[in-house]
Write a protein that holds these residues in place. Structure first.
Motif, mmCIF file in Angstrom:
data_model
loop_
_atom_site.group_PDB
_atom_site.id
_atom_site.type_symbol
_atom_site.label_atom_id
_atom_site.label_comp_id
_atom_site.label_asym_id
_atom_site.label_seq_id
_atom_site.Cartn_x
_atom_site.Cartn_y
_atom_site.Cartn_z
ATOM 1 N N ASP A 195 0.853 -1.175 0.000
ATOM 2 C CA ASP A 195 0.000 0.000 0.000
ATOM 3 C C ASP A 195 0.895 1.233 0.000
ATOM 4 O O ASP A 195 1.574 1.528 0.984
ATOM 5 C CB ASP A 195 -0.905 -0.015 1.252
ATOM 6 C CG ASP A 195 -1.869 1.161 1.256
ATOM 7 O OD1 ASP A 195 -1.613 2.154 0.545
ATOM 8 O OD2 ASP A 195 -2.870 1.075 1.976
ATOM 9 N N HIS A 200 -19.330 -6.916 5.486
ATOM 10 C CA HIS A 200 -18.237 -6.169 6.117
ATOM 11 C C HIS A 200 -17.963 -6.698 7.516
ATOM 12 O O HIS A 200 -18.832 -7.322 8.144
ATOM 13 C CB HIS A 200 -18.591 -4.677 6.182
ATOM 14 C CG HIS A 200 -19.812 -4.373 7.004
ATOM 15 N ND1 HIS A 200 -19.745 -3.958 8.304
ATOM 16 C CD2 HIS A 200 -21.130 -4.447 6.708
ATOM 17 C CE1 HIS A 200 -20.964 -3.777 8.776
ATOM 18 N NE2 HIS A 200 -21.831 -4.068 7.830
ATOM 19 N N PRO A 235 -14.650 -2.495 7.996
ATOM 20 C CA PRO A 235 -14.002 -2.762 6.710
ATOM 21 C C PRO A 235 -14.881 -3.606 5.784
ATOM 22 O O PRO A 235 -15.375 -4.658 6.168
ATOM 23 C CB PRO A 235 -12.745 -3.548 7.116
ATOM 24 C CG PRO A 235 -12.502 -3.187 8.541
ATOM 25 C CD PRO A 235 -13.846 -2.957 9.134
ATOM 26 N N ASN A 289 -9.723 0.788 8.255
ATOM 27 C CA ASN A 289 -11.093 0.420 7.887
ATOM 28 C C ASN A 289 -11.182 -0.139 6.472
ATOM 29 O O ASN A 289 -12.200 -0.050 5.809
ATOM 30 C CB ASN A 289 -12.045 1.617 8.053
ATOM 31 C CG ASN A 289 -11.805 2.649 6.972
ATOM 32 O OD1 ASN A 289 -10.689 2.745 6.448
ATOM 33 N ND2 ASN A 289 -12.821 3.412 6.623
ATOM 34 N N LYS A 290 -10.065 -0.729 6.010
ATOM 35 C CA LYS A 290 -10.057 -1.294 4.660
ATOM 36 C C LYS A 290 -9.631 -2.753 4.675
ATOM 37 O O LYS A 290 -8.971 -3.210 5.611
ATOM 38 C CB LYS A 290 -9.061 -0.531 3.773
ATOM 39 C CG LYS A 290 -9.447 0.893 3.515
ATOM 40 C CD LYS A 290 -8.511 1.482 2.474
ATOM 41 C CE LYS A 290 -8.723 2.972 2.352
ATOM 42 N NZ LYS A 290 -7.816 3.561 1.350
ATOM 43 N N THR A 291 -9.969 -3.447 3.604
ATOM 44 C CA THR A 291 -9.512 -4.821 3.438
ATOM 45 C C THR A 291 -8.601 -4.920 2.222
ATOM 46 O O THR A 291 -8.799 -4.240 1.218
ATOM 47 C CB THR A 291 -10.692 -5.790 3.227
ATOM 48 O OG1 THR A 291 -11.428 -5.366 2.083
ATOM 49 C CG2 THR A 291 -11.599 -5.856 4.437
ATOM 50 N N GLU A 348 -11.219 6.348 0.618
ATOM 51 C CA GLU A 348 -11.018 6.366 2.073
ATOM 52 C C GLU A 348 -11.971 5.422 2.803
ATOM 53 O O GLU A 348 -11.625 4.870 3.837
ATOM 54 C CB GLU A 348 -11.135 7.803 2.600
ATOM 55 C CG GLU A 348 -9.855 8.573 2.273
ATOM 56 C CD GLU A 348 -9.959 10.070 2.492
ATOM 57 O OE1 GLU A 348 -11.035 10.538 2.916
ATOM 58 O OE2 GLU A 348 -8.959 10.769 2.214
ATOM 59 N N ARG A 349 -13.145 5.221 2.248
ATOM 60 C CA ARG A 349 -14.090 4.305 2.871
ATOM 61 C C ARG A 349 -13.751 2.840 2.530
ATOM 62 O O ARG A 349 -14.264 1.915 3.155
ATOM 63 C CB ARG A 349 -15.512 4.648 2.408
ATOM 64 C CG ARG A 349 -16.608 3.747 2.968
ATOM 65 C CD ARG A 349 -16.648 3.811 4.492
ATOM 66 N NE ARG A 349 -17.577 2.843 5.059
ATOM 67 C CZ ARG A 349 -17.232 1.608 5.406
ATOM 68 N NH1 ARG A 349 -15.989 1.183 5.261
ATOM 69 N NH2 ARG A 349 -18.126 0.798 5.925
ATOM 70 N N GLY A 350 -12.899 2.637 1.531
ATOM 71 C CA GLY A 350 -12.533 1.266 1.171
ATOM 72 C C GLY A 350 -13.649 0.500 0.491
ATOM 73 O O GLY A 350 -13.791 -0.708 0.681
ATOM 74 N N LYS A 374 -15.778 -1.438 -2.489
ATOM 75 C CA LYS A 374 -15.385 -2.406 -3.501
ATOM 76 C C LYS A 374 -16.107 -2.166 -4.823
ATOM 77 O O LYS A 374 -15.947 -2.930 -5.786
ATOM 78 C CB LYS A 374 -15.677 -3.830 -2.994
ATOM 79 C CG LYS A 374 -14.925 -4.194 -1.707
ATOM 80 C CD LYS A 374 -13.405 -4.132 -1.852
ATOM 81 C CE LYS A 374 -12.682 -4.649 -0.600
ATOM 82 N NZ LYS A 374 -11.222 -4.463 -0.704
ATOM 83 N N HIS A 431 -8.497 -3.317 -3.610
ATOM 84 C CA HIS A 431 -7.593 -2.573 -2.736
ATOM 85 C C HIS A 431 -6.417 -1.932 -3.482
ATOM 86 O O HIS A 431 -5.786 -1.017 -2.974
ATOM 87 C CB HIS A 431 -7.038 -3.511 -1.659
ATOM 88 C CG HIS A 431 -6.291 -4.676 -2.242
ATOM 89 N ND1 HIS A 431 -6.886 -5.895 -2.477
ATOM 90 C CD2 HIS A 431 -5.026 -4.807 -2.680
ATOM 91 C CE1 HIS A 431 -6.007 -6.719 -3.012
ATOM 92 N NE2 HIS A 431 -4.872 -6.081 -3.145
#
Lengths: 282, 282, 282, 282
Positions: A43, A219, A229, A276-278, B208-210, B212, B240
Motif C-alpha cells: 500500500d 463487512h 471494513p 477500515n479497509k480490506t 477512504e471508505r474502502g 469495492k 484494494h
C-alpha cells in the motif's frame, strides 16, 4: 500442523522494506517448501506490505516462523496455518434467506466452515435450523436490557469458541462492548450498497430516493454501526415499478450471494484488514 | 407537426382512474393512428397514472389533443410531439471524457440531439470542441461573484434557446436561482453512486471508505445539490490496489456511458418526472 | 375462479391489428375490472401482438372470455387465470445447488410454486429432499434402455399432474418422445451462456477456450438439446487462475439464481413463447 | 533505457521450478531495485511459471538480464522494458465508434499508445481521423484480389513499424499470410461474446437465437478467425423488444469499452499469451 502433505498458508503484514519478497521466499525455499501461490501488495499510501503464500511440503512450522521472525521487523504480523475448517456461530433474527443459504453450504461443505450453532432473538428460524441438525438457541430480547441480552448471547457464543461470528440478517444494534469481543472476527451482511443508506430500512430509503440500483455489503463489524471494513459488495438494477417491498425481495438473492462470497474469502484466509479497509487476494 | 408519415409521441400523466387506457387508446383509434408502442404505469403509492404512446398516421394533432382534454381530468399533463432532434447546450470544466463522448455522438447523430454550444469556465476544452465545429464560450469565474458568473453563463445559454442543458462534468456548485431556470431540463452526471458520496471528491471519499464498487449517477438537477431525480446509474468493481486517482480514471468510462444512456432516454421522451423520482419507459 | 377479490391475469397473443388495446381494455372496462398492470408488445418482424393484463374485480371470467372471443381473430390465444400456485415436479441428478435453492424457496413460498416431488437417477439427493418433506423417487437408469428409463420417469411425473417440469441439473439427454410431453412446460438450467458451449462439459470447454466470462441459461426444453426458447441468462467474470473445476464451482451460484429468476417469471405467467423466442413482461 | 528514475517492467515466463521467485527477486534485490509491484502465476495444468515485476532504480538493464539468464532455464522468455508509449496502427472499415473512442483517448493520452496511422478500405472515416491530425490511408479492396489488397495494407502498416496493429471494426477476413506478420501483436474487437456467434453478423445471429445477453470480445488474432487468445469480454442485457439493429447499436458502447480496456492491459505489458489463452496481471 506438521503433517507431511498439508497445505500451509503463510500471512505476513509489516512495514515495507527492500527485499522482503526475496527474504521471505528464501526462508520457504531453504525449508524445501513448494509454493503453490504467492500474492503480495504494498500500500503506497501507508507504506505497508502484505503477503499471502500457499505452499506444501514436509515442513516444521516452528522453524519457518523462527526463520521469518529473525528477518522481519518486530511489529510484523506473521501467521502460519493449515487450511483447516473454521468454526462459526451464526446470529439471525427472522429472515431466512442468508441463514438458509449458509445451512445448505454447510451441509454440502461448500465453504471452509463448520456451523456450530445458530442463535436468534426469535423462534421463526428454529425449525429450519434443526432440519439441518444444527443446534438452535432462542434468546429473547424481551424483558431484557440491551446489555443483559447481549451478555446472554455472548455467553452462548462462547460455549462454542468460534473462529468467526456471522450476522446473517441479525436485526439488533450491537454495543461496542459486544462487538469488541470479536474484533475482525465478526462479519455482517448489510442490505444496501454502503455507505448509501446506513441504518434502518435501507430498501425503504432506496425506494424513497428513487435509486436505479440497490445492493448489499458484507463487512467486518466494528464499533460504529455499518462502518467496518468492507469485504464484498454487489448490486442489481431496479426500476420505477419496484416498491420498497419488491426491492427487499429482489435484494435477498444479492444479499445471500455477497455474504457467501465474502465468507469464502475470509474462511480461506484471503482477507487482510488494515484500518477500515480490506486487502483481498482472491 | 402534421406531416403524413410522422411518428408522434403522446405523453400523459394524471391521477389514475378506471378505463383510462381504454379511453385514451379510443381517441387514437378513432383518429386512425397506428400505435407502434404503448407503455403505461400506475404508481400505487401516489395513485398516479403515466402513459407514453408512439404512433404514426396522417393525423391532426390539435384534434387529438382536444379529444383527450375532453376525457382527462383538468390537472392532467398531456403532450404530443414528434421525434424531432432536441437542442442542447453543454457546460463543462476541465475533464474531457464526457464532453468528448457527446461531441462524437453528436457528430454521428447517435443521440437525438443537436449540440448548439459548449460553455466552460476554463479554456482547456476549447480546442477539442472547435475540432468538432461546435461554438465554445469561455466564461471565467475569476474576479466574479458566483451570482455574476451564473448570470453570464445564463445569458449565453439563453442565446441558444436549448431544450436541455447538460452538465458534462461541470465542477461548479449552482445556485437555485440558476437551476430553477431549467427545472426538469438540466441533467448532471455525478461521479458516484448517489446517494453515497454526495458532494466534492467522491472518488477520494470512496477510496477512504474502502468500497469495492464505484459508480456514476445521471440525474436531473434541482435546488439541492445531488438530490434531483435519478435517471440512470451504473457501477464497476474495484479492489484494494486502486488509489483514489486510479478510481477516478476507471470511473471515467462508466460516467460517460451512464450520461449517454440517460440522455438517450430523456431525448427520446421516455422519462417522466414525479417528485424526486423518474418513471422511465425504456 | 370467480371469487370477489381475486387477482386475474389475462394473456392474449394474436396477429396485430388496429385498435386491439382499445378493444380489449374496453371489455375489461365494461365488466368493471380494475387494471393493476398492463403490458403489451408488438413484434414488428412477425406482426404479432402480445398482451398481459393483471386486474381485480368481482367478475365472471366466462363473460369476459366470451366478450374477447367475439372481438379477436379465431387464431388468437387467450387465457384468463388467477394467481394460484403452480404445481411442479423437479428432475435432478447429483448436483445439489439448484435443487437446494428451490427446496428452500418452496419451504418459504418465495416462488409461486408447490414442489410435488423430486425424481432422480441417483440417490445422492434423497436425504436432502426428504429433510424438506418432499417425496423423492429414485429411478435408476442402469440396466434400462434410454426409452425404458424415460417411460419410468414419465409415469412417475404423470402421477403428480404438474403444471411444469423443472430440470435442476438433470444430466441425462432427453429424447423428443419425452420432451414433447411437456412442450413449453419444461424448463432447464444449462451451465453455460448459450449458444456458447452447447452440449457436455461446458465449463471444461470454457476453460479450454480461455474465456473471461462464464454464464448460465434458463430455457424451455424443445426437441433439440439446448436450443429451446431462452428465458434468462446471466454471467460472471473469471480469470486465468480459475481451473475448469473452479469455474464449475463459481458457476453454481449464477446457475441457481438464473433458474430461480426464470421460474419466478414463468410461474407468474409473465413469459410468452413464440417460435424459439420468449417475450417477457417483467 | 538506463535513466536514473525510470520504471522498468520485467516479464518472465518459463517452466516452473522450486525457488524461482526467490532467485528472481534476489537478482533485483542485489541490483538495488525497488519493487513497486510483483505478480506471479503458475499454471498447474501446464507447469508453466509467469511473473511480471514493476520496479524502479538506477540500474543497468544488461546486468540484470545477464544475472537472470544465468539462473533461468534456456527456454525462458525474459523481457525488460520501460513504460514507454507503444506505437500502433489502426485498421477500420465504416463503423466509427471504436475508432472515435481510440482517437479521443489518443489525443488525451489516456492509453499508453501513440496512433501513427489509420488504414481503411472505405473513405467514411477519413474526415474524422484527419480532424484528430492522424494520417489516414484509404486502400480500396475493389478490383483487387484479397491477397493483393492485403499486400497493399501490409506495406502501409510496415511504413510505420508499429508495436501493435488494432482492428477497430475492420470488417475484412484476414488470411494467415497477413495475420502471421503480427502474431501476438494484432488485437481485434469482435461484436459477440465469443465463442458464441462466430463469424458474420453476430447481432443478427443473436437476435434470431433470442438471447437475453449480448457481448463483445477483444482478442489477439491468430490464423483461425475469432479463435485467438481472449483478452477481455463484457456483456449487456437485452430483451425481446430489441431488434438486431437495436442490439447492434446497444452493443457499440460495450465494444468500444471492451477494446479500450483490453488495449490498456496489453499496452501496459500486463498480458502474457500461452497457447490460445491469456494470463493477465491487472
Amino acid at each position: 500442523m506438521s503433517a507431511a502433505n498439508s497445505i500451509y498458508i503463510l500471512r505476513i503484514d509489516c512495514p515495507d522494506a527492500k527485499g522482503l519478497v526475496h527474504k521471505i521466499t528464501g526462508v520457504l525455499y531453504h525449508h524445501d517448501s513448494n509454493v503453490i501461490r504467492n500474492d503480495e501488495f504494498v500500500d503506497r499510501t501507508t507504506g505497508h506490505f502484505f503477503m499471502r503464500t500457499e505452499f506444501s511440503g514436509n515442513i516444521q512450522p516452528d522453524k519457518i516462523l523462527q526463520g521469518l521472525r529473525g528477518l522481519l521487523p518486530d511489529n510484523s504480523t506473521i501467521s502460519l496455518t493449515t487450511t483447516q475448517t473454521k468454526k462459526v456461530v451464526i446470529l439471525a433474527t427472522k429472515e431466512h434467506h442468508c441463514l438458509s443459504d449458509l445451512l445448505i453450504r454447510n451441509k454440502f461443505q461448500d465453504l471452509n466452515m463448520d456451523i456450530l450453532a445458530v442463535i436468534s432473538n426469535h423462534t421463526l428460524l428454529q425449525e429450519l435450523t434443526e432440519r439441518f441438525s444444527v443446534p438452535f438457541h432462542f434468546i429473547s430480547h424481551e424483558h431484557l436490557s440491551r446489555e443483559d441480552h447481549e451478555t446472554e448471547v455472548l455467553k452462548t457464543i462462547q460455549l462454542y469458541q468460534p473462529d468467526y461470528v456471522i450476522l446473517a440478517k441479525y436485526m439488533r444494534i450491537l454495543t461496542p462492548a459486544f462487538t469488541s469481543q470479536y474484533t475482525n472476527r465478526m462479519i455482517n451482511i448489510h442490505h444496501s450498497f454502503l455507505p448509501a443508506f446506513i441504518g434502518a430500512n435501507p430498501y425503504k430509503q432506496a425506494f424513497e430516493r428513487g435509486v436505479k440500483i440497490i445492493g448489499a455489503t458484507a463487512h467486518f463489524v466494528n464499533e460504529d454501526l455499518d462502518e467496518g471494513p468492507i469485504i464484498m459488495q454487489d448490486v442489481i438494477h431496479v426500476d420505477h415499478s419496484k416498491t420498497a417491498s419488491d426491492m427487499a425481495q429482489a435484494g435477498h438473492d444479492v444479499e445471500k450471494i455477497v455474504l457467501a462470497k465474502a465468507l469464502k474469502l475470509v474462511l480461506e484466509d484471503r482477507v487482510f484488514i488494515k484500518g477500515n479497509k480490506t486487502i483481498i487476494f482472491e
